[in-house]
Design a protein around this motif. Structure first.
Motif, PDB file in Angstrom:
ATOM      1  N   UNK A 125       0.818  -1.212   0.000  1.00 20.78           N
ATOM      2  CA  UNK A 125       0.000   0.000   0.000  1.00 20.78           C
ATOM      3  C   UNK A 125       0.857   1.271   0.000  1.00 20.78           C
ATOM      4  N   UNK A 126       2.175   1.078  -0.149  1.00 13.59           N
ATOM      5  CA  UNK A 126       3.122   2.189  -0.210  1.00 13.59           C
ATOM      6  C   UNK A 126       3.033   3.104   1.023  1.00 13.59           C
ATOM      7  N   UNK A 127       2.979   2.498   2.187  1.00  9.31           N
ATOM      8  CA  UNK A 127       2.931   3.254   3.446  1.00  9.31           C
ATOM      9  C   UNK A 127       4.348   3.490   3.955  1.00  9.31           C
ATOM     10  N   UNK A 128       4.609   4.682   4.425  1.00  4.39           N
ATOM     11  CA  UNK A 128       5.922   5.007   4.985  1.00  4.39           C
ATOM     12  C   UNK A 128       6.026   4.635   6.449  1.00  4.39           C
ATOM     13  N   UNK A 129       4.887   4.603   7.138  1.00  4.60           N
ATOM     14  CA  UNK A 129       4.876   4.268   8.561  1.00  4.60           C
ATOM     15  C   UNK A 129       3.578   3.557   8.893  1.00  4.60           C
ATOM     16  N   UNK A 130       3.662   2.641   9.839  1.00 10.29           N
ATOM     17  CA  UNK A 130       2.483   1.953  10.355  1.00 10.29           C
ATOM     18  C   UNK A 130       2.477   2.169  11.855  1.00 10.29           C
TER      19      UNK A 130
END
Length: 85
Positions: A49-54
């Motif tokens: 999902x091309x997330x930089x941070x979770x």
């Protein structure tokens, strides 16, 4: 007779403590295993999902752009990968 009761009580307490420690160790082992599986899946989904941070829902975030809740996807994939027969 009283010494017998005291001895049995001490034996009981010792066994109780032993079982408590074993139960705690089992719990920690299961929790660590779950954590490893969830982190692995979370990383995979975040990359997809091309997330930089979770962030965990318990985290407080005061700034951020668009947010995506990965919870449903994470649970579905975990259940699919770890199906109980």
């Amino acid at each position: 007779a009283e010494r017998d009761i005291i001895r049995k009580e001490q034996e009981f307490q010792a066994k109780y403590m032993q079982y408590q420690q074993e139960m705690q160790q089992t719990y920690l082992t299961l929790l660590q295993d779950l954590d490893v599986k969830m982190r692995t899946l979370t990383e995979k989904i975040a990359k997809e999902k091309n997330c930089n941070a979770v962030l965990d829902k318990a985290a407080v975030v005061y700034w951020g752009g668009t947010t995506v809740d990965l919870t449903t996807d994470l649970i579905a994939r975990y259940n699919a990968a770890n199906a109980v027969p």
